[in-house]
Design a protein around this motif. Structure first.
Motif, mmCIF file in Angstrom:
data_model
loop_
_atom_site.group_PDB
_atom_site.id
_atom_site.type_symbol
_atom_site.label_atom_id
_atom_site.label_comp_id
_atom_site.label_asym_id
_atom_site.label_seq_id
_atom_site.Cartn_x
_atom_site.Cartn_y
_atom_site.Cartn_z
ATOM 1 N N GLU B 742 43.204 39.154 51.108
ATOM 2 C CA GLU B 742 42.035 39.688 51.686
ATOM 3 C C GLU B 742 41.045 40.033 51.040
ATOM 4 O O GLU B 742 41.223 40.776 49.846
ATOM 5 N N PRO B 743 39.875 39.616 51.043
ATOM 6 C CA PRO B 743 38.848 39.984 50.227
ATOM 7 C C PRO B 743 38.754 41.347 50.144
ATOM 8 O O PRO B 743 39.026 42.249 50.818
ATOM 9 N N LYS B 744 38.522 41.855 48.508
ATOM 10 C CA LYS B 744 38.845 43.212 48.191
ATOM 11 C C LYS B 744 37.463 44.068 48.789
ATOM 12 O O LYS B 744 37.803 45.128 49.142
ATOM 13 N N ASN B 745 36.492 43.575 48.719
ATOM 14 C CA ASN B 745 35.306 44.400 48.796
ATOM 15 C C ASN B 745 34.496 43.723 50.010
ATOM 16 O O ASN B 745 34.039 42.650 50.097
ATOM 17 N N SER B 747 31.885 44.675 51.483
ATOM 18 C CA SER B 747 30.532 45.220 51.806
ATOM 19 C C SER B 747 29.840 43.551 51.263
ATOM 20 O O SER B 747 29.578 43.425 50.143
ATOM 21 N N ARG B 748 29.389 43.132 52.227
ATOM 22 C CA ARG B 748 28.556 41.557 52.081
ATOM 23 C C ARG B 748 27.392 41.722 52.559
ATOM 24 O O ARG B 748 27.116 42.251 53.552
ATOM 25 N N LYS B 749 26.320 41.421 51.988
ATOM 26 C CA LYS B 749 25.055 41.112 52.551
ATOM 27 C C LYS B 749 24.471 39.721 52.350
ATOM 28 O O LYS B 749 24.348 39.429 51.198
ATOM 29 N N LEU B 750 24.537 39.082 53.104
ATOM 30 C CA LEU B 750 24.111 37.655 53.236
ATOM 31 C C LEU B 750 22.480 37.701 53.615
ATOM 32 O O LEU B 750 22.004 38.326 54.444
ATOM 33 N N ASN B 751 22.008 36.991 52.562
ATOM 34 C CA ASN B 751 20.479 36.790 52.856
ATOM 35 C C ASN B 751 20.548 35.660 53.907
ATOM 36 O O ASN B 751 20.629 34.504 53.515
#
Lengths: 500, 822
Positions: B742-745, B747-751
């Motif tokens: 599973e992805p560790k962080n 917090s993703r911000k997709l532009n």
């Protein structure tokens, strides 16, 4: 009986289109935008598109359209395909770049009621032509012309669905230009009708892409093309494809985890199927294409772990091709993202694939294998060993080329160089030894250079900014001998692939 | 069923079953329902010749048995009279069948009929009773059953009639019969086993004789029966074997007059013991046959596990140990787990079997020249060595003694007041008590502390003898291989099957190891650890050489031995460090065990107290380099070690700073030698940990942060806290097997900007269509289509024409008169 038959055929008006009628009709439509002429023209067009399939003209039972000769046939099709969109827009007063909202607003336009059936007829006839025409160029032409009028499909959702299905079929099965055009249609659809149709397009294409990837294709460029176009489609809507990708990658990870923990045969076989590898391939390319613009870090992490898992799950010389593939993926991701992915241990394992040197020479093309697992008897061949070493050098070259001007390069190369030297001590094959030796020499040159520059540096490892700028200038001008050497190896590897 | 009833119509009324008064017959609801539903089938009832039946039923037999008797004799007479041309229809006992063991079976047909009424057990028991002498209880049971039976007769006879009908197909019948009888005997025997077993369990004293019978059955030719027999006897023995060891009475004792009770017990015990002996002998014989190997071993193991105190346990143990390295996975696992449970439950047998088992295993290792399955040595890990066996007991005794003293004193005071008679009585009492205590001790075999201590020492010496033998053997095999490696080929279990468990065992039992041996042990380990495949530089792949994991283990054991003995001995561990330094480079993720590597990092580097700066720096550098090339688990454990080392060695933190002046601390070697084999000669202090820079770009967020924390460590500040994470922990946490993917962080911000409005390159995508060619193609396709259509039309017209003609002809044919009239 007899009498009735004859009577029926008499009732049916036989309208035969001749060249003169057509040209006058065309003029009327072209210059005056006469709706009446357009109606008859589209009727002829419809007949032309259905020509040969519906001899009795079921849709209009009282009139039977016939076409006089081949000249008119060609003309009516070409004229309508070329001009129809323009004419519709002119009559409706639409600009060339009107979007689907405008089309949906047309319902208030009084002209819409009269034009709607005509547009529908045009679109459906063209789709019929695409579906049934035997010749590639006709289909391509029809497709390209249809693409211009894609906006009009907003008013006909059913036809739109049919169009998607048709295009996906053509995209998967078609060759070259046709496949490309079909894809462009799909791409336009997903762009114009973003919210609704992106999912449909994507899912259909994804399914079609994975459907028969286990069957080796005669045309080996087909699969990469399909993959690339799918990636291109995904790149259009990052928000949606991000969720899709993460779901799919999670699925891949789940399968892998099952295989890793249970090691049962069924689960392991699933991993080495073309289905699985193609799926990984797709997402690797997707990430590589978009990592610069978007934050795909979580996806990247998971896919790298999955690839590492696949590589460690299949140990041994028989899985050489799969291992090479995995490392290529890792290199690809690393190169595009600028993130460090260690591959050395995976690569160097291949140096130690046990092979008997005196095995009989079997001159077979290793690349031609479609299966992931190599046949056992191949492992003994000298060719196989050569292939191993060449792959090692190629993959390391890609890896090193990426980091050749990084301040940590000497350390990065230390262990691989040691291992290669050890290999050279043990190996008995002179030809291979020479290749490896040359590689070692170049890498050592590189090490020396970086070390020299490093000794002059005045900053410490925790000074991130300075290390980032270290040797960036040298990196840009690609004159260093080892840079050229790496490039030549990479080019050679690409060359062998293309030759095949 | 229905079919057979219909057939009855044609058949004369049969003899009736033993009569039962009408009121005793109970119809179940099902029966009634069946008749109601199938009234057609029951029509025959109306046509029954009641007169004939009554005639037959007029005789009232006293018991069912008598009836059977009568019937049998009747039939005999009839068969003698009529010969074989017709088999008498007999509803009670149809077609006697001779079984393999020569007994006559009656009512074999019950087998089929019982399918119909589903009351299996009772009927089968009847079958037994017919051929066996009945005991009392059975007879009683039988009387009960007879009623039920009578009810069944009605249902049975249709089947019998079917049998009769089939007489023409005698050959087929015979075959069926044979099959039936084979199956029947199987079933019979099975049920008999069950019955006997149940009896034995419910009242072993009364039914002890049936043991013999059960053993008889297990001599059958049918393997299934034998297996079943063995297992049922096993179950019986497991239950009825007493908690003491049986001592058969001596002749003298036999001569003595004893009470009835005692006689009974003696008889019981001797029978039990005899049967047990016979059973064991049988097992030992069968165990050697491949068919019975698993079953016999299972029996032996279960017995040894369940009754390790009982007679013949030595024999049991011998045969179990013999199978401890069996190639059969199941057998081996059984034996090993049994031996393990022997070791861990010493209370059951007082520890004697432990000594014996260890001895036996040691002998086997010796005789097989260390070519055994690793499992056979792994069992040693379950032995528990109690350091203070004697102590506690002694303390207890002391306490008791003190208490007793007190009591005695009190008693003495009291004694004065007591008279002589009481005194003598007391003496007698104490005498008896002593005797009882002695007897009890003799019976329970509870060894005292001294004995247990002795046994433990014996066990230990056998265990270490085995371990040393394995070490020496491995060393010699390596020594040999350098000279002539083709002479011996590795056994079925790999080249050094016992080395790994042996090293594990040594590491576990180092506490118990005598100091005198440690010197030897260290020498062995040193040699084994340094037996590298590289130093030989042999071109042939040498299978006899130790793997990296094994060599790492040797280093580990050496360190553990030293540590557990509080470094009492002054042995130089430098060699082991050199080994580790080089082994880091030979480590391969798939082939070698990462856990062992992580453990050695922990034990040898993190836990090492007095560290040489030069050596530490070399390890720090090498581990950092190592982290650049391997997967996350290995990298992480290496980095954890690096962090730990740097935290404890302030001076080594110089590696983190690029000292412009050059090596102020670098020592004798001015330049770093990455390829050096000796950590002390690498000159690592002169270098900088540039690796951390690349590692901060690592795709794994944890490694990236770890690298930045390490590079952020301060030279001047002395950080006293140590990280709690060990390399092993790090390895386990970051290995792929444990990876959750599973992805560790999160917090993703997709532009979410739409990428490049591709209007620009759209034109590029439109292919060049040559209109001339297109026109030509269109024309061609038109002509083709038109041709096809023309063709079709012509054909259609022809068809129409044909149809018309046919129609005309038909009309002509149909209406000739009409035409004529016309």
């Amino acid at each position: 009986m007899q009498l009735v038959d004859e009577a029926e055929s008499d009732i049916m008006k036989r309208k035969v289109l001749s060249g003169s009628v057509l040209s006058s009709c065309c003029d009327l439509v072209d210059e005056e935008h006469s709706v009446q002429a357009l109606i008859s023209l589209l009727n002829w067009y419809r007949a032309a598109c259905h020509y040969g399939q519906e001899p009795s003209g079921i849709t209009t039972p009282d009139i039977y359209y016939d076409i006089e000769d081949s000249e008119t046939f060609a003309k009516v099709i070409v004229f309508v395909l070329q001009k129809a969109d323009h004419i519709f827009r002119n009559i409706l007063g639409l600009s060339a770049s009107s979007n689907k909202e405008k089309i949906l607003k047309l319902k208030n336009n009084p002209k819409w009621d009269s034009l709607k059936p005509l547009i529908k007829s045009f679109l459906r006839s063209t789709m019929h032509l695409v579906n049934h025409a035997a010749d590639l160029e006709i289909i391509v032409f029809a497709l390209t012309q249809l693409r211009v009028s894609i906006v009009f499909f907003a008013a006909f959702p059913d036809s739109l669905k049919k169009l998607i299905k048709l295009s996906v079929d053509l995209w998967v099965t078609g060759e070259g230009v046709l496949s490309q055009q079909a894809f462009l249609i799909l791409k336009d659809i997903s762009m114009v009708f973003n919210s609704e149709c992106f999912d449909t397009c994507f899912i259909n294409m994804y399914k079609a892409f994975l459907h028969d990837c286990d069957i080796p294709k005669a045309d080996s460029d087909q699969l990469p093309f399909l993959r690339d176009s799918l990636v291109e489609l995904c790149s259009q809507d990052m928000q949606k494809s991000y969720t899709k990708a993460s779901v799919s990658i999670a699925q891949l990870a789940k399968l892998l985890k099952m295989a890793l923990t249970t090691k049962n045969k069924e689960a392991v076989e699933k991993i080495q199927s073309g289905h699985y590898t193609n799926c990984v391939d797709l997402w690797v390319n997707f990430i590589a294409a978009n990592i610069q613009d978007c934050d795909l870090q979580p996806l990247l992490y998971t896919i790298v772990q999955v690839i590492n898992g696949v590589a460690t799950l299949f140990i041994g010389p028989r899985y050489l091709l799969l291992r090479v593939k995995c490392i290529q993926w890792l290199n690809h991701i690393s190169r595009t993202s600028g993130i460090f992915v260690p591959i050395a241990s995976l690569v160097l394992d291949m140096l130690e694939y046990k092979t008997t040197n005196e095995g009989e020479k079997q001159e077979k093309k290793l690349e031609a294998v479609s299966a992931v697992k190599l046949p056992k008897n191949w492992l003994k061949s000298q060719n196989f060993q050569e292939q191993c070493i060449f792959s090692v050098i190629e993959l390391l070259a890609v890896h090193f080329a990426q980091w050749s001007f990084h301040i940590s390069f000497p350390e990065l190369a230390t262990i691989p160089v040691m291992r290669l030297k050890k290999f050279n001590e043990r190996s008995t094959m002179e030809g291979l030894k020479r290749v490896v030796k040359r590689f070692i020499e170049q890498v050592e040159l590189n090490i020396e250079f970086v070390q020299m520059k490093r000794d002059e540096a005045a900053f410490s490892p925790n000074d991130q900014q300075s290390t980032e700028t270290f040797l960036q200038l040298e990196k840009r001008n690609k004159t260093a001998p080892y840079t050229q050497y790496y490039q030549s190896i990479i080019d050679k590897a690409l060359g062998t692939k293309e030759k095949k | 069923m229905g079919k057979s009833r219909r057939k009855q119509k044609t058949i004369p009324p049969p003899q009736l079953p033993p009569d039962v008064p009408e009121e005793d017959i109970e119809f179940s609801d099902e029966d009634l329902k069946f008749v109601e539903e199938n009234t057609d089938y029951a029509r025959f009832v109306t046509r029954i010749d009641t007169g004939a039946i009554n005639r037959q039923c007029s005789l009232k037999p006293k018991t069912v048995e008598d009836k059977y008797q009568e019937e049998r004799s009747k039939k005999k007479a009839q068969q003698e009279g009529k010969g074989n041309n017709e088999i008498q229809v007999d509803p009670v006992d149809v077609l006697p069948v001779k079984t393999l063991d020569g007994k006559l079976h009656y009512r074999t047909v019950l087998k089929t009929s019982k399918l119909a009424d589903g009351d299996t057990e009772e009927l089968e028991k009847d079958a037994f009773e017919d051929e066996n002498t009945l005991n009392k209880s059975q007879r009683r049971a039988k009387a009960k059953k007879s009623k039920k039976e009578a009810k069944k007769q009605e249902k049975e006879f249709p089947e019998e009639i079917v049998q009769e009908e089939e007489t023409p197909q005698a050959a087929v019948l015979a075959e069926v019969k044979e099959e039936l009888s084979a199956e029947e005997t199987f079933e019979n025997k099975k049920n008999k086993l069950a019955e006997l077993g149940m009896q034995l369990l419910s009242d072993p004293e009364a039914n002890i004789k049936s043991l013999k019978e059960m053993l008889e059955i297990s001599k059958d030719e049918n393997t299934k029966i034998v297996k079943l027999g063995l297992l049922s006897v096993l179950a019986v023995f497991k239950d009825i074997i007493p908690g003491y060891r049986i001592r058969l009475p001596t002749e003298k004792e036999l001569e003595m007059k004893v009470s009835k009770e005692v006689k009974k017990t003696r008889f019981y015990e001797s029978t039990l013991l005899k049967a047990y002996k016979a059973y064991l002998q049988k097992l030992v014989v069968l165990e050697k046959q491949s068919v019975y190997n698993q079953v016999a071993t299972r029996c032996l193991c279960t017995l040894l596990d369940a009754v390790p105190h009982f007679n013949y346990r030595d024999n049991l143990l011998i045969s179990v140990v013999r199978n401890i390295s069996s190639p059969d996975e199941v057998v081996r696992r059984l034996c090993c787990s049994t031996i393990r449970s022997l070791f861990s439950n010493e209370g059951k047998h007082g520890g004697e079997l432990t000594v014996q088992a260890v001895r036996l295993i040691a002998d086997q290792v010796k005789s097989q020249n260390c070519q055994l399955h690793p499992n056979s040595i792994e069992v040693f890990m379950s032995i528990r060595f109690d350091e203070d066996i004697g102590k506690r007991d002694r303390e207890d005794e002391n306490k008791k003694y003190r208490k007793n003293n007190k009591r005695n004193k009190q008693e003495e005071q009291n004694q004065v007041q007591e008279n002589e008679r009481k005194k003598s009585k007391r003496e007698m009492m104490s005498k008896i008590r002593d005797e009882v205590a002695a007897d009890y001790k003799g019976v329970t075999y509870e060894p005292d502390a001294m004995e247990r201590r002795k046994m433990q020492i014996e066990t230990l010496s056998a265990v270490f003898e085995t371990y040393f033998r394995i070490l020496r053997n491995t060393m010699y095999s390596i020594g040999e291989s350098t000279e002539a490696d083709t002479a011996t080929n590795p056994g079925a279990f790999g080249s050094h099957p016992l080395l790994a468990p042996c090293l594990d065992g040594l590491a576990k039992f180092t506490q118990q190891l005598d100091l005198d041996y440690i010197g030897d042990l260290m020498n062995y380990l040193k040699k084994l650890a340094s037996s590298s495949s590289v130093s030989n530089n042999s071109k042939q792949k040498n299978s006899k050489l130790l793997t990296v994991s094994e060599r790492l283990r040797c280093c580990l054991v050496a360190f553990k031995v030293m540590r557990s003995n509080l470094n009492a001995l002054n042995v130089d561990l430098q060699d082991f460090f050199v080994q580790l330094y080089n082994l880091l480079l030979e480590y391969r993720p798939g082939r070698d065990s990462g856990e062992v590597l992580a453990e050695s990092l922990k034990i040898m580097l993190c836990d090492d107290r007095h560290q040489d700066m030069q050596k530490t720096a070399a390890f720090v550098k090498r581990l950092a380099t190592f982290a650049l090339c391997f997967g996350c688990a290995e990298s992480m454990s290496a980095l954890v070690t690096v962090k730990n080392l740097l935290q404890r060695n302030v001076k080594c933190r110089n590696l983190l700073e690029n000292d412009a002046g050059g090596g102020s601390v670098s020592g004798s070697i001015a330049k770093y030698q990455p390829y050096a084999t000796d950590p002390n000669l690498s000159g690592a202090l002169a270098t900088v940990l540039w690796e951390l820079n690349l590692l901060t770009k690592h795709y794994h967020p944890a490694i990236s942060t770890m690298a930045s924390t390490i590079s952020g460590m301060n030279t001047s500040q002395n950080q006293t806290f140590l990280s709690a994470v060990t390399p092993q922990q790090a390895f386990a946490d970051y290995s792929l097997a444990k990876e959750s993917f599973e992805p560790k962080n999160e917090s993703r911000k997709l532009n979410n900007k739409l990428k490049r409005e591709s209007c620009g390159d759209e034109t590029k995508n439109v292919p060049e269509v040559d209109m001339v060619v297109l026109n030509k193609k269109l024309r061609e396709s038109f002509t083709i289509l038109r041709d096809i259509e023309e063709d079709e039309r012509v054909r259609m017209e022809k068809k129409k024409l044909l149809k018309k003609q046919i129609n005309v002809v038909k009309k002509k044919l149909k209406n000739p008169k009409y035409k004529k009239k016309n």
